[in-house]
Design a protein around this motif. Structure first.
Motif, PDB file in Angstrom:
ATOM      1  N   UNK A 197      -9.382   6.037  -6.261  1.00  0.00           N
ATOM      2  CA  UNK A 197      -8.520   5.238  -5.396  1.00  0.00           C
ATOM      3  C   UNK A 197      -7.081   5.639  -5.649  1.00  0.00           C
ATOM      4  N   UNK A 198      -6.523   6.450  -4.737  1.00  0.00           N
ATOM      5  CA  UNK A 198      -5.200   7.020  -4.965  1.00  0.00           C
ATOM      6  C   UNK A 198      -4.120   5.946  -5.058  1.00  0.00           C
ATOM      7  N   UNK A 199      -4.357   4.768  -4.448  1.00  0.00           N
ATOM      8  CA  UNK A 199      -3.322   3.754  -4.426  1.00  0.00           C
ATOM      9  C   UNK A 199      -3.354   2.841  -5.646  1.00  0.00           C
ATOM     10  N   UNK A 200      -4.429   2.924  -6.445  1.00  0.00           N
ATOM     11  CA  UNK A 200      -4.503   2.055  -7.611  1.00  0.00           C
ATOM     12  C   UNK A 200      -3.347   2.300  -8.572  1.00  0.00           C
ATOM     13  N   UNK A 201      -2.775   3.483  -8.505  1.00  0.00           N
ATOM     14  CA  UNK A 201      -1.685   3.795  -9.415  1.00  0.00           C
ATOM     15  C   UNK A 201      -0.473   2.915  -9.150  1.00  0.00           C
ATOM     16  N   UNK A 202      -0.296   2.404  -7.922  1.00  0.00           N
ATOM     17  CA  UNK A 202       0.837   1.523  -7.632  1.00  0.00           C
ATOM     18  C   UNK A 202       0.739   0.245  -8.456  1.00  0.00           C
ATOM     19  N   UNK A 203      -0.485  -0.283  -8.605  1.00  0.00           N
ATOM     20  CA  UNK A 203      -0.655  -1.525  -9.338  1.00  0.00           C
ATOM     21  C   UNK A 203      -0.509  -1.339 -10.845  1.00  0.00           C
ATOM     22  N   UNK A 204      -0.451  -0.092 -11.301  1.00  0.00           N
ATOM     23  CA  UNK A 204      -0.207   0.106 -12.727  1.00  0.00           C
ATOM     24  C   UNK A 204       1.196  -0.380 -13.099  1.00  0.00           C
ATOM     25  N   UNK A 205       2.109  -0.404 -12.126  1.00  0.00           N
ATOM     26  CA  UNK A 205       3.450  -0.955 -12.352  1.00  0.00           C
ATOM     27  C   UNK A 205       3.626  -2.301 -11.638  1.00  0.00           C
ATOM     28  N   UNK A 206       3.006  -2.418 -10.472  1.00  0.00           N
ATOM     29  CA  UNK A 206       3.204  -3.612  -9.635  1.00  0.00           C
ATOM     30  C   UNK A 206       1.980  -4.517  -9.701  1.00  0.00           C
ATOM     31  N   UNK A 207       1.386  -4.625 -10.881  1.00  0.00           N
ATOM     32  CA  UNK A 207       0.177  -5.418 -11.036  1.00  0.00           C
ATOM     33  C   UNK A 207       0.371  -6.883 -10.733  1.00  0.00           C
ATOM     34  N   UNK A 208       1.599  -7.399 -10.862  1.00  0.00           N
ATOM     35  CA  UNK A 208       1.855  -8.807 -10.598  1.00  0.00           C
ATOM     36  C   UNK A 208       1.694  -9.160  -9.126  1.00  0.00           C
ATOM     37  N   UNK A 209       1.656  -8.150  -8.242  1.00  0.00           N
ATOM     38  CA  UNK A 209       1.517  -8.407  -6.807  1.00  0.00           C
ATOM     39  C   UNK A 209       0.095  -8.190  -6.304  1.00  0.00           C
ATOM     40  N   UNK A 210      -0.800  -7.715  -7.169  1.00  0.00           N
ATOM     41  CA  UNK A 210      -2.134  -7.311  -6.717  1.00  0.00           C
ATOM     42  C   UNK A 210      -2.904  -8.473  -6.105  1.00  0.00           C
ATOM     43  N   UNK A 211      -2.932  -9.619  -6.778  1.00  0.00           N
ATOM     44  CA  UNK A 211      -3.692 -10.761  -6.261  1.00  0.00           C
ATOM     45  C   UNK A 211      -3.136 -11.212  -4.916  1.00  0.00           C
ATOM     46  N   UNK A 212      -1.805 -11.266  -4.816  1.00  0.00           N
ATOM     47  CA  UNK A 212      -1.153 -11.701  -3.578  1.00  0.00           C
ATOM     48  C   UNK A 212      -1.421 -10.716  -2.452  1.00  0.00           C
ATOM     49  N   UNK A 213      -1.306  -9.432  -2.744  1.00  0.00           N
ATOM     50  CA  UNK A 213      -1.469  -8.399  -1.723  1.00  0.00           C
ATOM     51  C   UNK A 213      -2.930  -8.195  -1.322  1.00  0.00           C
ATOM     52  N   UNK A 214      -3.863  -8.692  -2.119  1.00  0.00           N
ATOM     53  CA  UNK A 214      -5.282  -8.529  -1.797  1.00  0.00           C
ATOM     54  C   UNK A 214      -5.833  -9.706  -1.009  1.00  0.00           C
ATOM     55  N   UNK A 215      -5.008 -10.723  -0.733  1.00  0.00           N
ATOM     56  CA  UNK A 215      -5.454 -11.909  -0.007  1.00  0.00           C
ATOM     57  C   UNK A 215      -5.839 -11.562   1.430  1.00  0.00           C
ATOM     58  N   UNK A 216      -6.698 -12.379   2.022  1.00  0.00           N
ATOM     59  CA  UNK A 216      -7.217 -12.114   3.373  1.00  0.00           C
ATOM     60  C   UNK A 216      -6.121 -12.152   4.431  1.00  0.00           C
ATOM     61  N   UNK A 217      -5.054 -12.936   4.184  1.00  0.00           N
ATOM     62  CA  UNK A 217      -3.997 -13.044   5.194  1.00  0.00           C
ATOM     63  C   UNK A 217      -2.825 -12.101   4.929  1.00  0.00           C
ATOM     64  N   UNK A 218      -3.006 -11.153   4.019  1.00  0.00           N
ATOM     65  CA  UNK A 218      -1.968 -10.158   3.776  1.00  0.00           C
ATOM     66  C   UNK A 218      -1.958  -9.129   4.903  1.00  0.00           C
ATOM     67  N   UNK A 219      -0.858  -8.413   5.037  1.00  0.00           N
ATOM     68  CA  UNK A 219      -0.735  -7.322   6.008  1.00  0.00           C
ATOM     69  C   UNK A 219      -1.909  -6.368   5.795  1.00  0.00           C
ATOM     70  N   UNK A 220      -2.562  -5.938   6.854  1.00  0.00           N
ATOM     71  CA  UNK A 220      -3.810  -5.174   6.735  1.00  0.00           C
ATOM     72  C   UNK A 220      -3.657  -3.950   5.844  1.00  0.00           C
ATOM     73  N   UNK A 221      -2.571  -3.189   6.045  1.00  0.00           N
ATOM     74  CA  UNK A 221      -2.419  -1.979   5.233  1.00  0.00           C
ATOM     75  C   UNK A 221      -2.164  -2.334   3.769  1.00  0.00           C
ATOM     76  N   UNK A 222      -1.539  -3.468   3.525  1.00  0.00           N
ATOM     77  CA  UNK A 222      -1.308  -3.924   2.156  1.00  0.00           C
ATOM     78  C   UNK A 222      -2.628  -4.350   1.530  1.00  0.00           C
ATOM     79  N   UNK A 223      -3.381  -5.136   2.289  1.00  0.00           N
ATOM     80  CA  UNK A 223      -4.677  -5.613   1.793  1.00  0.00           C
ATOM     81  C   UNK A 223      -5.611  -4.455   1.481  1.00  0.00           C
ATOM     82  N   UNK A 224      -5.519  -3.410   2.291  1.00  0.00           N
ATOM     83  CA  UNK A 224      -6.385  -2.244   2.082  1.00  0.00           C
ATOM     84  C   UNK A 224      -5.814  -1.280   1.053  1.00  0.00           C
ATOM     85  N   UNK A 225      -4.690  -1.618   0.460  1.00  0.00           N
ATOM     86  CA  UNK A 225      -4.114  -0.778  -0.577  1.00  0.00           C
ATOM     87  C   UNK A 225      -3.480   0.496  -0.089  1.00  0.00           C
TER      88      UNK A 225
END
Length: 646
Positions: A246-274
């Motif tokens: 998963x090429x985008x998982x590397x973003x959460x290595x620094x921005x891990x505090x946003x992962x739960x929020x960005x993975x929510x069902x009502x998040x922007x589709x491209x954000x939710x999909x990483x």
């Protein structure tokens, strides 16, 4: 026929003289050169770089010859004329992947002078100055300039067309490598030890920058710190060096505090999909927050609209909401996730969001339009674009008719108020509400005045009809439609009798005396009783009773306009017979003795005046009818009237 022969002779003479004018003196049949007549061009075209036909004085390569009748006539239109020699740059033949717009549209003269120029390539101005007339200076305003700029734009770009994006003269990576040794150790050292041999413009500006190494304005932290290993796990970037799973998982290595929020069902589709790189550049950007494209156009890569569809069938008719049209999407939306429960990624509740730009002071008026407080703005408006004014969901009248059922029925009437006919309900009503009933924009005539300025001016003149003067337009007129002319609420007489019941004509009266407007100005004027004309002119426009007034004798009340002395103009009652007792006796002494005295001793009957007299005028002072019984005209009444009393 002679006239035609003469015309041909004149034409032949003109042609002969014209041909002779093009031959030098003393050399019959030899053509003059263009500069023999146009000597002013000799010095003008002598400087700088010359177009080959100019240098060889082959004006005829581009221009047609002419005789006495001067004119500048090209053999063909530009660009076909130019491509006759310069076929190698004709976009239609070369089949460029990318064409320079002026070349593609045949505007050769936008850049080139057709005769001569100081600049190489017959350019009209210095290369950089010429390019900046279309491309602006913003991208070239940085303090640090890329060295090739000093050599001119064509160091990297083709002028007419190219097989590469941005009119580059070769592939982007190959172009950079033509000056920079991308394999040299010093290059690797500047890039954290990584062999970076592509994607140069992801971090660097190609023209100018205020940052060292021509870096873009916003640089990702690991790039700035040279800690590429924070994202990349290999010195070989052939496969991006990112985790394969998963090429985008590397973003959460620094921005891990946003992962739960960005993975929510009502998040922007491209954000939710990483898919962080759908919007962000991983290295550097000239936009804030490492946005990968101009933030004014980024959203449009996924979210398409008709208003900015080039050449689309609705592109001319559809207008975008100003924040959308200007690409200011973030004025309404949050890019990642809105607060819980808020739809469409809105950055505020829809009601208060619109109020940030639009004056919603009428949201709590005396009279509130139900859709405003029940459905909100989106009950009537589109948020992004519409082909209707005000971003309405549909045409204004159709939109109003969805709730106001009488609108469609009113459209069937014979006469329609123009704003209503044109579907401009907002011309009279404030659609959001107001302090007046029916959400009218003004009090009384104030609503009507903007469209009826002449009537409004008349309304200010003293002495006008009271309802008109008071601005009570609705007292007589319907606001939307009517089966009566002038949008009257009923027949003219019915409308007038609402205020003037005592003037009602008797049953059975027909004609114009049933229509008050036949005689009266409905809004009023300077005349008595608002009559359209003074008397007797008004009555004479319908009643032909003045035939003896010029050559004859007029009955004084009729000629002086005292029609009302004998007639009731409103026909409040209908008499089946004439009453002299009520009419003639009012002016004339009709005692039995007086009647007998003026009628040869014979007293006529009380109701017989009109049997002999015309009440309006006649040829003689007696006002007798022009044709009379002979004994009567001879004054021999006794022949018939032997009793003496009648």
């Amino acid at each position: 026929m002679r006239r035609l022969d003469f015309a041909w002779k004149i034409l032949l003479c003109l042609v002969t003289v014209g041909l002779a004018a093009c031959a030098p003196a003393g050399q019959k049949g030899a053509s003059k050169g263009c500069l023999d007549c146009h000597q002013e061009y000799a010095s003008r075209f002598s400087e700088g770089n010359k177009h080959r036909p100019v240098a060889t004085q082959e004006c005829g390569a581009c221009h047609r010859n002419h005789g006495l009748i001067g004119g500048l006539y090209l053999k063909r239109e530009v660009p076909e004329l130019c491509f006759g020699c310069h076929a190698d740059i004709n976009p239609a033949r070369v089949n460029y992947a990318v064409s320079h717009p002026p070349a593609d549209t045949g505007e050769c003269l936008a850049c080139h002078d057709p005769h001569n120029a100081i600049q190489p390539g017959l350019l009209k101005d210095a290369e950089e100055t010429l390019c900046l007339t279309c491309h602006g200076t913003a991208a070239f305003a940085g303090q640090l300039r890329h060295a090739p700029l000093a050599k001119g734009c064509r160091t990297c770009h083709q002028a007419h067309g190219s097989q590469n994006p941005d009119l580059l003269s070769m592939d982007k990576e190959a172009l950079c490598a033509s000056c920079h040794d991308l394999q040299h150790q010093s290059h690797r050292n500047r890039h954290g030890g990584y062999a970076v041999d592509r994607g140069c413009t992801e971090c660097h500006n190609a023209h100018t920058s205020d940052q060292k190494f021509l870096l873009k304005k916003s640089v990702h932290g690991p790039v700035k710190e040279g800690t590429c290993g924070d994202c990349h796990n290999s010195a070989n970037l052939g496969s991006d060096g990112l985790p394969a799973a998963d090429m985008e998982l590397s973003c959460y290595s620094c921005h891990g505090d946003r992962k739960a929020d960005f993975s929510a069902a009502d998040a922007h589709a491209v954000v939710r999909d990483g898919q962080c790189r759908a919007c962000h550049s991983p290295h550097a950007s000239d936009s804030a927050f490492l946005v990968s494209e101009n933030e004014k156009t980024l959203c449009f890569t996924c979210h398409t609209f008709k208003f900015n569809e080039p050449g689309g069938p609705l592109s001319g008719r559809t207008k975008g909401h100003s924040p959308v049209a200007s690409g200011d999407c973030l004025s309404c939306h949050t890019p990642h996730r809105a607060e819980a429960g808020r739809k469409a990624l809105l950055n505020a509740p829809s009601g208060s969001l619109c109020g940030q730009c639009h004056d919603t002071a009428t949201s709590a008026p005396t009279y509130s339009h139900p859709p405003v407080h029940e459905d909100g703005c989106l009950g009537c408006h589109q948020p992004h674009e519409s082909s209707e004014a005000g971003l309405l969901l549909k045409a204004q009248r159709d939109l109003c008719a969805d709730c106001h059922e009488g609108v469609r029925q009113a459209m069937k009437d014979t006469h329609l108020h123009r704003p209503f006919l044109n579907g401009r309900c907002g011309a009279c009503h404030d659609p959001h509400g107001g302090d007046r009933a029916a959400f009218l924009k003004g009090e009384g005539a104030q609503t009507c005045a903007p469209c009826h300025p002449k009537l409004e001016a008349q309304r200010q003149i003293p002495g006008r009809h009271e309802p008109f003067k008071a601005g009570q337009c609705a007292a007589c007129h319907q606001p939307h439609s009517s089966d009566q002319a002038f949008l009257l609420s009923a027949e003219v007489s019915t409308v007038c009798l609402q205020c003037h019941p005592g003037q009602k004509p008797a049953t059975g009266v027909m004609g114009k005396h049933q229509n008050c407007a036949s005689c009266h100005a409905p809004h009023g004027n300077e005349g008595d009783h608002y009559l359209l004309k003074s008397l007797p002119e008004l009555c004479l426009s319908c009643h032909d009773v003045d035939r003896f007034w010029v050559q004859g004798v007029a009955h004084e009340p009729a000629a002086s306009g005292q029609c009302g002395a004998c007639h009731d103009p409103h026909f409040r009652r209908v008499k089946t017979s004439f009453s002299a007792m009520e009419t003639c006796y009012g002016c004339h002494s009709l005692s039995p003795a007086d009647l007998a005295k003026t009628h040869s001793g014979i007293r006529p009957g009380d109701e017989t005046c009109l049997e002999c007299h015309d009440p309006h005028g006649a040829s003689k002072k007696s006002l007798l009818h022009p044709v009379g019984h002979k004994p009567f005209t001879d004054g021999d009444c006794a022949v018939c009237h032997q009793g003496g009393s009648r």
